[in-house]
Design a protein around this motif. Structure first.
Motif, PDB file in Angstrom:
ATOM      1  N   VAL A  43       0.852  -1.193   0.000  1.00 63.74           N
ATOM      2  CA  VAL A  43       0.000   0.000   0.000  1.00 63.74           C
ATOM      3  C   VAL A  43       0.882   1.235   0.000  1.00 63.74           C
ATOM      4  N   GLY A  44       0.816   1.984  -1.058  1.00 65.03           N
ATOM      5  CA  GLY A  44       1.658   3.168  -1.139  1.00 65.03           C
ATOM      6  C   GLY A  44       1.111   4.119  -2.167  1.00 65.03           C
ATOM      7  N   LEU A  45       2.009   4.885  -2.757  1.00 63.35           N
ATOM      8  CA  LEU A  45       1.597   5.855  -3.763  1.00 63.35           C
ATOM      9  C   LEU A  45       0.893   5.176  -4.927  1.00 63.35           C
ATOM     10  N   GLY A  46       1.269   3.915  -5.162  1.00 71.19           N
ATOM     11  CA  GLY A  46       0.650   3.176  -6.256  1.00 71.19           C
ATOM     12  C   GLY A  46      -0.861   3.123  -6.109  1.00 71.19           C
ATOM     13  N   ASN A  47      -1.340   2.970  -4.901  1.00 74.82           N
ATOM     14  CA  ASN A  47      -2.770   2.839  -4.675  1.00 74.82           C
ATOM     15  C   ASN A  47      -3.498   4.165  -4.742  1.00 74.82           C
ATOM     16  N   ILE A  48      -2.920   5.178  -4.089  1.00 79.60           N
ATOM     17  CA  ILE A  48      -3.679   6.404  -3.892  1.00 79.60           C
ATOM     18  C   ILE A  48      -3.352   7.456  -4.944  1.00 79.60           C
ATOM     19  N   TRP A  49      -2.101   7.462  -5.374  1.00 78.20           N
ATOM     20  CA  TRP A  49      -1.710   8.434  -6.398  1.00 78.20           C
ATOM     21  C   TRP A  49      -1.825   7.858  -7.806  1.00 78.20           C
ATOM     22  N   LYS A  50      -1.222   6.686  -8.008  1.00 78.39           N
ATOM     23  CA  LYS A  50      -1.097   6.202  -9.381  1.00 78.39           C
ATOM     24  C   LYS A  50      -2.384   5.569  -9.919  1.00 78.39           C
ATOM     25  N   PHE A  51      -3.014   4.720  -9.104  1.00 77.46           N
ATOM     26  CA  PHE A  51      -4.197   4.015  -9.608  1.00 77.46           C
ATOM     27  C   PHE A  51      -5.278   4.967 -10.140  1.00 77.46           C
ATOM     28  N   PRO A  52      -5.664   5.997  -9.352  1.00 81.97           N
ATOM     29  CA  PRO A  52      -6.710   6.873  -9.889  1.00 81.97           C
ATOM     30  C   PRO A  52      -6.287   7.580 -11.185  1.00 81.97           C
ATOM     31  N   TYR A  53      -5.041   8.015 -11.266  1.00 84.14           N
ATOM     32  CA  TYR A  53      -4.728   8.799 -12.457  1.00 84.14           C
ATOM     33  C   TYR A  53      -4.569   7.934 -13.699  1.00 84.14           C
ATOM     34  N   ILE A  54      -4.039   6.708 -13.545  1.00 82.67           N
ATOM     35  CA  ILE A  54      -3.961   5.878 -14.750  1.00 82.67           C
ATOM     36  C   ILE A  54      -5.352   5.370 -15.147  1.00 82.67           C
ATOM     37  N   THR A  55      -6.220   5.202 -14.160  1.00 83.07           N
ATOM     38  CA  THR A  55      -7.597   4.832 -14.492  1.00 83.07           C
ATOM     39  C   THR A  55      -8.260   5.952 -15.286  1.00 83.07           C
ATOM     40  N   GLY A  56      -8.024   7.182 -14.842  1.00 87.63           N
ATOM     41  CA  GLY A  56      -8.564   8.339 -15.555  1.00 87.63           C
ATOM     42  C   GLY A  56      -8.016   8.432 -16.969  1.00 87.63           C
ATOM     43  N   GLU A  57      -6.723   8.218 -17.098  1.00 85.28           N
ATOM     44  CA  GLU A  57      -6.099   8.337 -18.422  1.00 85.28           C
ATOM     45  C   GLU A  57      -6.536   7.240 -19.374  1.00 85.28           C
ATOM     46  N   ASN A  58      -6.908   6.075 -18.810  1.00 88.09           N
ATOM     47  CA  ASN A  58      -7.249   4.953 -19.670  1.00 88.09           C
ATOM     48  C   ASN A  58      -8.751   4.687 -19.764  1.00 88.09           C
ATOM     49  N   GLY A  59      -9.522   5.684 -19.408  1.00 86.98           N
ATOM     50  CA  GLY A  59     -10.946   5.617 -19.708  1.00 86.98           C
ATOM     51  C   GLY A  59     -11.843   4.929 -18.700  1.00 86.98           C
ATOM     52  N   GLY A  60     -11.327   4.506 -17.545  1.00 89.89           N
ATOM     53  CA  GLY A  60     -12.216   4.010 -16.492  1.00 89.89           C
ATOM     54  C   GLY A  60     -12.513   2.525 -16.507  1.00 89.89           C
ATOM     55  N   GLY A  61     -13.811   2.182 -16.479  1.00 89.16           N
ATOM     56  CA  GLY A  61     -14.304   0.826 -16.228  1.00 89.16           C
ATOM     57  C   GLY A  61     -13.554  -0.337 -16.861  1.00 89.16           C
TER      58      GLY A  61
END
Ligand code: TRP
Length: 473
Positions: A43-61
């Motif tokens: 649990v680190g930046l990968g979860n809170i910082w990276k996951f949301p932004y790459i999800t946003g960049e790659n269109g979500g669902g």
């Protein structure tokens, strides 16, 4: 023996090589100690910082769905394989691999696998510390009340101001790296592991609170749709590679961290149940972060694909508007720093251990050498946010077009080195180690074993290989 091993595991990564002996902790079961150390790393930046932004960049669902699939069919089987190697070898990753090769008469070259892991963790640490620095600086921003009552524009301006200022970034990067080196140099004992028991649950609770706040914005439904309703037309093949790479990154796989922790796991503990638990907690934190962030993105008309700054431009908005926002904001960023810190320690540890083991340096010198080298490389990532933002070192290759030093390090590690190491771990355990040894080590029911073994031998390597080859072509 078990007792000292248990307390070493409880004190996390660093004590493995420093031989730190912390006082007995009868109140922690040994399984709990492993879970804490592994979760602290995962649990680190990968979860809170990276996951949301790459999800946003790659269109979500669709991206989230592929990511969850990758966790299930690639991440968990490989985590089990890594923990198994560690527990069976009982040493540092490189030595454990060596021992297993000797025992099963395999080529000693397999040890290189752990070697690539050491390199990858060093490269990740260099930019991880820069982002950890952002989080540190936001402790100050929130703590001094600068967020309260701000509009979305002024919050965006605070963030772009930070990125445009290499001097300030350097100060925070230096501080974050120094904190990491401090713990690694001294061996993780005393306070930190206790802190983690309190702080990880606190982070969880605070995230839940933020999700609760996000529900009041009126855009929660839209966020849920965005995150969980797959639209495959929005998913590119690079998106699939990013999802796969992130599964490795977020679970701290592919670099021997889980091997190192596994070497402390007492024999009786179920590797499968423990690995699944760590993975579920890690995924839970990432999904909560997504549910806290996207409602704010939609409520404020922000761009989901805003990139690495996403959480620094959205969450402060919540803190700007909610009652006691400065307090919650400060708390949140403190906890984020903690999550990043425990992960960064597990990133520095492998190289330090390697320097001690191979080069015969003492722990202090190894930590200084490794930490300063990563810090220097981190300066490249800082500059790619401002002065060198137009500089793409490998821009002549189509795959790296427009990628700055920061982007390159991220791409090379998460999307290439980690999956590559993971693939090799799967092949090593699935095809080269004796099946009987694996059965003894895992001691699960026949069916579950067969499921894991089949997935590890066929599904995992083929999935990773296909995604890889497809993206290289
Ligand atoms: N898992 C951490 C995160 O999500 C990062 C990390 C720590 C890591 N140690 C690692 C990634 C080892 C890969 C390998 O922030």
């Amino acid at each position: 023996m078990t007792q000292s091993v248990t307390s070493a595991a409880a004190s996390g990564a660093a004590s493995s090589a420093s031989g730190a002996t912390s006082p007995k902790r009868a109140f922690w079961s040994s399984r709990m100690a492993f879970i804490l150390a592994a979760t602290g790393s995962a649990v680190g930046l990968g979860n809170i910082w990276k996951f949301p932004y790459i999800t946003g960049e790659n269109g979500g669902g669709a991206f989230v769905l592929v990511y969850l699939l990758c966790i299930a069919i690639v991440g968990i089987p490989i985590m089990m394989a890594e923990v198994l190697i560690g527990r069976r070898g009982g040493r540092s990753p490189v030595s454990s691999m060596g021992i297993l090769c000797q025992r099963d008469k395999l080529h000693a070259r397999w040890r290189w696998l752990a070697g690539i892991g050491v390199l990858a963790s060093f490269l990740i640490l260099s930019f991880y510390s820069v982002i950890g620095g952002w989080a540190l600086s936001y402790v100050g921003t929130a703590g001094t009340g600068q967020l309260s009552g701000q509009s979305s524009e002024s919050i965006g301006a605070i963030f772009s101001g930070l990125l445009a200022d290499p001097g300030t970034l350097l100060i925070w990067h230096t501080l974050f790296m120094a904190l990491t080196m401090l713990v690694v140099a001294r061996g993780l004992r005393g306070g930190l592991e206790r802190a983690v028991t309190i702080l990880m649950p606190a982070l969880f609770v605070l995230l839940l609170l933020l999700v609760g706040y996000a529900m009041t914005t009126g855009y929660f439904g839209q966020a849920v749709t965005f995150l969980f309703q797959p639209d495959f037309s929005k998913l590119s093949t690079e998106g699939i590679l990013v999802a796969l790479g992130h599964a490795f990154f977020t679970l701290s796989l592919g670099m021997g961290v889980m091997m190192a922790y596994g070497s402390y796991l007492p024999k009786g503990v179920s590797i499968a149940r423990t690995s699944i638990l760590v993975s579920v907690m890690d995924t839970g934190v990432a999904l909560l972060a997504g549910l806290a962030i996207f409602p704010l993105v939609f409520a404020n008309g922000l761009e989901p694909g805003a990139g690495p700054g996403l959480i620094f431009q959205t969450l402060p908005l919540a803190f700007a508007q909610m009652p006691f926002g400065s307090l919650f904001g400060t708390l949140f960023f403190v906890l984020l720093v903690f999550a990043a810190w425990t992960s960064a320690i597990s990133l520095l540890e492998p190289l330090v251990e390697w320097l001690e083991e191979r080069r015969g340096l003492n722990r202090m010198i190894s930590t200084l050498g490794a930490g300063i080298a990563a810090w220097l490389l981190g300066i490249g990532s800082i500059l790619s946010l401002n002065e060198w933002s137009g500089f793409a070192p490998l821009g002549m290759f189509a795959a790296f077009e427009g990628k700055t030093i920061f982007d390159l390090l991220d791409f090379l590690t998460a999307n290439i080195l980690l999956p590559l190491c993971g693939l090799l771990v799967a092949v090593f355990v699935g095809w080269f180690m004796a099946r009987q040894a694996l059965e003894n080590e895992l001691s699960m029911g026949g069916r579950s074993f067969a499921l894991w073994y089949g997935v590890l031998r066929y599904v995992t390597p083929i999935a990773v290989a296909i995604v890889f080859i497809y993206n290289l072509l």
